[in-house]
Scaffold this motif. Structure first.
Motif, PDB file in Angstrom:
ATOM      1  N   VAL A 195      14.104 196.281  28.064  1.00 15.05           N
ATOM      2  CA  VAL A 195      13.877 194.932  28.592  1.00 15.05           C
ATOM      3  C   VAL A 195      13.101 194.093  27.590  1.00 15.05           C
ATOM      4  O   VAL A 195      13.403 192.905  27.386  1.00 15.05           O
ATOM      5  CB  VAL A 195      13.143 195.020  29.938  1.00 15.05           C
ATOM      6  N   ARG A 196      12.097 194.684  26.944  1.00 16.72           N
ATOM      7  CA  ARG A 196      11.328 193.927  25.946  1.00 16.72           C
ATOM      8  C   ARG A 196      12.197 193.524  24.764  1.00 16.72           C
ATOM      9  O   ARG A 196      12.136 192.386  24.278  1.00 16.72           O
ATOM     10  CB  ARG A 196      10.129 194.773  25.484  1.00 16.72           C
ATOM     11  N   PHE A 236      21.154 185.545  38.771  1.00 13.84           N
ATOM     12  CA  PHE A 236      21.250 185.796  40.211  1.00 13.84           C
ATOM     13  C   PHE A 236      20.466 187.055  40.591  1.00 13.84           C
ATOM     14  O   PHE A 236      19.755 187.086  41.608  1.00 13.84           O
ATOM     15  CB  PHE A 236      22.725 185.932  40.584  1.00 13.84           C
ATOM     16  N   LYS A 237      20.559 188.113  39.784  1.00 13.74           N
ATOM     17  CA  LYS A 237      19.808 189.339  40.059  1.00 13.74           C
ATOM     18  C   LYS A 237      18.301 189.086  39.993  1.00 13.74           C
ATOM     19  O   LYS A 237      17.532 189.624  40.809  1.00 13.74           O
ATOM     20  CB  LYS A 237      20.192 190.425  39.059  1.00 13.74           C
ATOM     21  N   VAL A 238      17.866 188.289  39.026  1.00 11.32           N
ATOM     22  CA  VAL A 238      16.439 187.982  38.915  1.00 11.32           C
ATOM     23  C   VAL A 238      15.960 187.226  40.147  1.00 11.32           C
ATOM     24  O   VAL A 238      14.874 187.492  40.683  1.00 11.32           O
ATOM     25  CB  VAL A 238      16.182 187.170  37.631  1.00 11.32           C
ATOM     26  N   SER A 261      21.131 197.318  44.668  1.00 10.05           N
ATOM     27  CA  SER A 261      20.190 198.440  44.595  1.00 10.05           C
ATOM     28  C   SER A 261      20.823 199.708  44.049  1.00 10.05           C
ATOM     29  O   SER A 261      20.118 200.591  43.563  1.00 10.05           O
ATOM     30  CB  SER A 261      19.610 198.715  45.990  1.00 10.05           C
ATOM     31  N   GLU A 262      22.145 199.839  44.126  1.00  7.72           N
ATOM     32  CA  GLU A 262      22.796 201.055  43.640  1.00  7.72           C
ATOM     33  C   GLU A 262      22.676 201.136  42.124  1.00  7.72           C
ATOM     34  O   GLU A 262      23.098 200.248  41.402  1.00  7.72           O
ATOM     35  CB  GLU A 262      24.268 201.060  44.046  1.00  7.72           C
ATOM     36  N   GLU A 263      22.093 202.216  41.659  1.00  5.35           N
ATOM     37  CA  GLU A 263      21.872 202.367  40.219  1.00  5.35           C
ATOM     38  C   GLU A 263      23.161 202.776  39.514  1.00  5.35           C
ATOM     39  O   GLU A 263      23.881 203.658  39.985  1.00  5.35           O
ATOM     40  CB  GLU A 263      20.791 203.411  39.965  1.00  5.35           C
ATOM     41  N   LEU A 264      23.443 202.132  38.404  1.00  8.44           N
ATOM     42  CA  LEU A 264      24.637 202.433  37.620  1.00  8.44           C
ATOM     43  C   LEU A 264      24.338 203.566  36.657  1.00  8.44           C
ATOM     44  O   LEU A 264      23.267 203.611  36.047  1.00  8.44           O
ATOM     45  CB  LEU A 264      25.105 201.203  36.847  1.00  8.44           C
ATOM     46  N   GLY A 265      25.290 204.464  36.499  1.00  6.90           N
ATOM     47  CA  GLY A 265      25.132 205.591  35.590  1.00  6.90           C
ATOM     48  C   GLY A 265      26.341 205.741  34.702  1.00  6.90           C
ATOM     49  O   GLY A 265      27.368 205.076  34.896  1.00  6.90           O
ATOM     50  N   PRO A 266      26.267 206.591  33.705  1.00  5.35           N
ATOM     51  CA  PRO A 266      27.420 206.803  32.813  1.00  5.35           C
ATOM     52  C   PRO A 266      28.569 207.458  33.563  1.00  5.35           C
ATOM     53  O   PRO A 266      28.364 208.249  34.485  1.00  5.35           O
ATOM     54  CB  PRO A 266      26.867 207.722  31.720  1.00  5.35           C
ATOM     55  N   VAL A 267      29.761 207.111  33.178  1.00  6.03           N
ATOM     56  CA  VAL A 267      30.968 207.632  33.808  1.00  6.03           C
ATOM     57  C   VAL A 267      31.698 208.522  32.816  1.00  6.03           C
ATOM     58  O   VAL A 267      31.864 208.162  31.644  1.00  6.03           O
ATOM     59  CB  VAL A 267      31.892 206.488  34.276  1.00  6.03           C
ATOM     60  N   ILE A 284      20.970 193.736  30.723  1.00  4.47           N
ATOM     61  CA  ILE A 284      19.776 194.583  30.867  1.00  4.47           C
ATOM     62  C   ILE A 284      18.652 193.800  31.543  1.00  4.47           C
ATOM     63  O   ILE A 284      17.938 194.332  32.403  1.00  4.47           O
ATOM     64  CB  ILE A 284      19.340 195.099  29.484  1.00  4.47           C
ATOM     65  N   SER A 285      18.493 192.526  31.185  1.00  2.92           N
ATOM     66  CA  SER A 285      17.431 191.720  31.781  1.00  2.92           C
ATOM     67  C   SER A 285      17.622 191.552  33.282  1.00  2.92           C
ATOM     68  O   SER A 285      16.642 191.444  34.030  1.00  2.92           O
ATOM     69  CB  SER A 285      17.378 190.346  31.104  1.00  2.92           C
ATOM     70  N   GLY A 286      18.864 191.499  33.744  1.00  2.00           N
ATOM     71  CA  GLY A 286      19.104 191.378  35.167  1.00  2.00           C
ATOM     72  C   GLY A 286      19.116 192.710  35.887  1.00  2.00           C
ATOM     73  O   GLY A 286      18.630 192.819  37.019  1.00  2.00           O
ATOM     74  N   GLU A 287      19.668 193.740  35.247  1.00  2.00           N
ATOM     75  CA  GLU A 287      19.800 195.043  35.901  1.00  2.00           C
ATOM     76  C   GLU A 287      18.455 195.738  36.043  1.00  2.00           C
ATOM     77  O   GLU A 287      18.180 196.401  37.056  1.00  2.00           O
ATOM     78  CB  GLU A 287      20.763 195.921  35.102  1.00  2.00           C
ATOM     79  N   TYR A 288      17.569 195.587  35.055  1.00  2.00           N
ATOM     80  CA  TYR A 288      16.258 196.231  35.070  1.00  2.00           C
ATOM     81  C   TYR A 288      15.155 195.176  35.081  1.00  2.00           C
ATOM     82  O   TYR A 288      14.187 195.251  34.317  1.00  2.00           O
ATOM     83  CB  TYR A 288      16.117 197.164  33.866  1.00  2.00           C
TER      84      TYR A 288
END
Length: 867
Positions: A448-449, A515-517, A620-626, A476-480
């Motif tokens: 994020v930084r 929107f996420k923020v 809220s559902e966390e995304l992971g590698p597929v 990344i700024s919106g997801e985390y």
């Protein structure tokens, strides 16, 4: 008398090849027009009976075909006529035209067999040379079969000029007609003992090619080749012998112990760089288990690296890259020379040094090597700069970042790469930023930084190659966002006017992140009553407590900033940007009235609370590698049947598949609407009919076209009322527990490596499978190898027989050789006669012959004194 005078006049006024070339230089009509006129002249001249005029015309035609791509296949018969001339000059022009234009499908190819045989038996060595060169270029199976006796005779010629060319032709003859090995191989091996360096070089070259295709077939020749390796002083012969032993040592490892000492002796003695390099390459590639030889080879490599000649320096780096997999210490000893080569002027030297440096990377030195390479990337040209960046990205991400211990350092390195002026690897950096965010939870605060620093950098907006990096930073700024220090500033950056420089697809990501923020800030504000409350996810308890300090004024300002930034985008022409913009504005319109009236926003009955809680659940559902093989894990339904031929669809959907021609677009619309109305009326009328009639029609249709129906649950005995029985695409083996993050701590290689989500099947290297070799070439090589093995078996048996018997005189040897040729010719005649009779049993005989040869080849053993 008139015809002879005509030919004399044609020959007198005929333009030669020199005249044609001069005409090209002086022509004013255009090249195509000049060639057309020249071809008309050649077609007229080549039809005359005078061979001198015909050969000159053919010479000009060969020139036009070679330099201007003119088709000369129509002159094939004329080339055969010119070859039959008794004059050497005409014969040379004819053979040149034949080698240039003939191929296996040429109709008159068989007409030259007798002429080539005649020239091969000529007393003029230059005519023999022309015929041999022609055979080496256009030799087919029939030509090689018919001319094998002549080639065998020339292998024993007393003229070195003829013998060396005959040796060179043998390889083509063996390829096209493997049975020739039985006739010629023994005499070919005898030439290994020749004292003439030209003949020895030619025969060693033939065996070098044969060993490249099948080293095992040439293994019994190791004693003769070892003698050449020890006794010869011709550098080019030694180079080819070294190539042969490099192949043989891979088949017979014991051979390396015997040849290691002569190779080392050549390295110590010779001053020829070409021979030294070949010795080094042989040692590091095939004799890497012999420590003394490897140490000497590494010492010679060091001499190459300090040379000023870029060619020698490149060879030294290339040799180091070969020795690196088994002897990494050799590369580490020459690390300074390799790093120094990165600043060389020759681009090939720089690339080889880069590849060699990346082979040394491990988890202990990855930080140091990356720092060195980034410094070189800043001062390098664009091409080499991007090669450096790509090499670092590939090495660090290999096998799910197995060499990365400090991910905070690596994320910062990715941010530094984006600021390199010549960076064009935006897509690769984008992928790794997102991939690390999904795999490594402990790296998300630093992500994020770094993303914030990238978003506020105005220089990145104007670089098209770096736009994908900005897309990843926005995501990344919106997801985390829970790790963000100031969400208000993040929204301002995401919606700044300068984002208009970005492509619409990336602007859509910016809007969605904003929107996420907004959702995160609203939920944090609603939860502000609890002083010790953590953020929306309990596992992120280490985030800054300042995130909960939201006031009513700050929330209202945030909503106003988002609305002010998105209203101009609601009328954009891009569908994706417009849709996301209106989604956010619609959400703001739903909550703005409650915010303006200052209602009890914590009340679950308010519209703003319900909508915000719903959107929080969405995000809220966390995304992971597929996994790359996730699609393969989805089971195909049991009742689904797929057919390759869907021609019967026309019977089922015939009325819908009929094309409507000569009807305008509006007519098609009205036609379909009226048809729908009629169908609705029919359905309404049919609804009043008894239900059993409709069910009977459906049952009849299912009976006719049952393959397109899925079984119902009550009909399917395997179904238990649980329709969703598919495996999840991404199954994590263990639950990952986060570690607290300390932003003041400097990157340290000694810190414990964080947990990296690694899928069992998805993270395997995705190298494309190696292309399969041509089947015909493999079959030819196998037949040639079997022929060589059988010939060597006969040769070894002959040697054993010579030990027990006295040597025959020379006359007896000549009789044996002549009888061998006669037997070969008689066997060919018998094969042609019995070809039809034995057609059905040919496969059985071939398999039996292969087994016999295979068993025979197993009996061929290298003498013990060599091993």
């Amino acid at each position: 008398m008139s015809s002879s005078s005509t030919s004399i006049m044609d020959n007198l006024f005929q333009r030669s090849l020199e005249d044609l070339i001069k005409g090209f230089r002086l022509q004013l009509l255009g090249e195509s027009n000049f060639i057309s006129r020249a071809l008309e002249e050649i077609r007229r001249e080549i039809k005359v009976t005078d061979l001198s005029t015909k050969s000159t015309a053919l010479h000009k035609l060969s020139y036009l075909a070679a330099l201007h791509g003119v088709d000369m296949s129509w002159a094939a018969f004329h080339a055969v006529e010119v070859v039959s001339s008794p004059r050497f000059q005409h014969k040379r022009i004819g053979y040149e035209a034949i080698t240039q234009s003939f191929h296996e499908q040429t109709s008159v190819l068989l007409l030259i067999t007798n002429q080539v045989r005649k020239d091969l038996n000529s007393a003029n060595e230059y005519e023999v040379s022309l015929a041999l060169e022609c055979l080496s270029r256009i030799g087919t199976h029939d030509l090689a079969r018919d001319l094998t006796p002549e080639v065998f005779t020339l292998l024993g010629s007393s003229k070195a000029f003829v013998k060396k060319k005959a040796i060179g032709v043998v390889l083509r003859v063996f390829e096209k007609y493997p049975d020739a090995v039985k006739v010629c191989f023994k005499r070919l091996v005898e030439n290994l003992e020749s004292s003439d360096p030209q003949i020895l070089s030619a025969v060693v070259g033939v065996f070098c090619e044969l060993a490249t295709r099948d080293p095992g077939s040439c293994l019994p020749l190791a004693p003769e080749l070892y003698k050449v390796l020890v006794d010869s002083r011709n550098n080019w012969v030694l180079i080819k012998v070294l190539k042969i032993f490099a192949k043989l040592a891979s088949v017979e490892p014991r051979l390396g112990k015997k040849v290691a000492e002569p190779i080392c002796e050549h390295m110590r003695r010779t001053v020829a760089k070409s021979l030294v390099f070949e010795c080094v390459r042989t040692v590091v590639s095939s004799l890497s288990d012999h420590e003394a030889a490897v140490k000497l080879a590494v010492a010679k490599i060091r001499e190459f690296l300090v040379e000023d000649d870029p060619n020698l320096k490149y060879l030294g780096l290339n040799a180091l890259s070969i020795v690196a997999p088994k002897h990494l210490w050799a590369v580490l000893e020459n690390k300074e020379a390799v790093v120094k080569a990165l600043s060389d002027e020759d681009p090939n030297v720089k690339l080889e040094a880069l590849h060699l440096l990346m082979s040394m990377v491990n988890e202990d030195n990855v930080s140091e090597i990356s720092r060195i390479l980034m410094n070189y990337a800043l001062k390098s040209d664009p091409f080499f700069c991007n090669e450096i960046i790509f090499s670092v990205l590939s090495a660090c991400s290999r096998n799910a970042y197995e060499i990365i211990v400090d991910f905070d350092w690596y994320v910062s390195l990715l941010g530094e790469m984006a600021r390199i002026p010549h960076c064009q690897r935006g897509e690769e950096i984008e992928h790794q930023l997102i991939d690390i965010g999904m795999r490594v939870r402990d790296a998300r605060p630093q992500l994020v930084r770094v993303s914030w620093a990238l978003l506020i950098d105005p220089a990145l907006l104007g670089n098209l190659f770096l736009h994908p990096i900005l897309s990843a930073a926005a995501w990344i700024s919106g997801e985390y966002v829970e790790f963000c220090k100031n969400p208000y500033e993040t929204v301002e950056v995401l919606l700044q006017p300068r984002t208009g420089l970005l492509p619409p697809s990336i602007r859509a990501v910016y809007i969605h992140s904003a929107f996420k923020v907004l959702i995160f800030c609203l939920r944090s504000y609603f939860s502000a009553e609890e002083s010790t409350l953590s953020f929306s996810a309990q596992e992120f308890s280490s985030a800054s407590s300042s995130m909960n300090a939201f006031t009513y004024e700050s929330i209202l300002n945030l909503v106003n900033v988002i609305e002010l930034g998105l209203v101009p985008l609601s009328g954009t022409h891009d569908v994706e940007v417009q849709e996301r913009t209106k989604n956010v504005l619609g959400f703001i319109g739903m909550i703005k009235q409650d915010l303006a009236e200052k209602l009890n926003l914590q009340d679950s009955e308010t519209e703003v609370f319900r909508v915000t809680a719903f959107m929080e659940d969405v995000f809220s559902e966390e995304l992971g590698p597929v996994s790359a093989t996730a699609q393969d894990k989805v089971c195909v339904p049991g009742g689904l049947e797929l057919k390759e031929n869907l021609g019967d669809l026309e019977e089922i959907c015939g009325e819908f598949l009929k094309p409507v021609d000569s009807v305008s677009y509006t007519d098609k619309i009205s036609f379909s609407v009226s048809k729908l109305r009629i169908r609705d009326q029919q359905e309404a009328s049919s609804s009043s009919s008894p239900p059993h009639e409709a069910s009977s029609l459906l049952a009849e249709h299912r009976k006719r076209h049952g393959m397109y129906y899925l079984p119902s649950q009550k009909d399917d005995p395997d179904s238990n009322g649980t329709p969703n029985d598919y495996p999840l695409a991404n199954e994590l083996a263990n639950e990952i527990s986060p570690d607290p993050f300390n932003p003041k701590k400097k990157p340290n290689q000694s810190k414990q490596r964080p947990v990296v989500v690694k899928l069992e099947e998805g993270d395997e290297s995705r190298n494309p499978p190696q292309a399969k070799s041509n089947i015909e070439t493999v079959n030819d090589d196998e037949s040639l190898s079997r022929a060589i093995q059988s010939a060597l078996l006969v040769k070894n048996k002959g040697k054993e027989k010579d030990k027990s018997e006295t040597n025959p005189n020379s006359g007896q040897q000549e009789k044996e050789e002549s009888s061998r040729i006669e037997d070969h010719q008689n066997s060919e005649k018998k094969k042609k006669k019995k070809k039809k009779k034995n057609g059905e049993r040919s496969s059985k005989h071939k398999s039996r012959g292969r087994n016999e040869v295979a068993s025979a080849s197993e009996q061929v053993i290298i003498p013990d004194y060599l091993l």
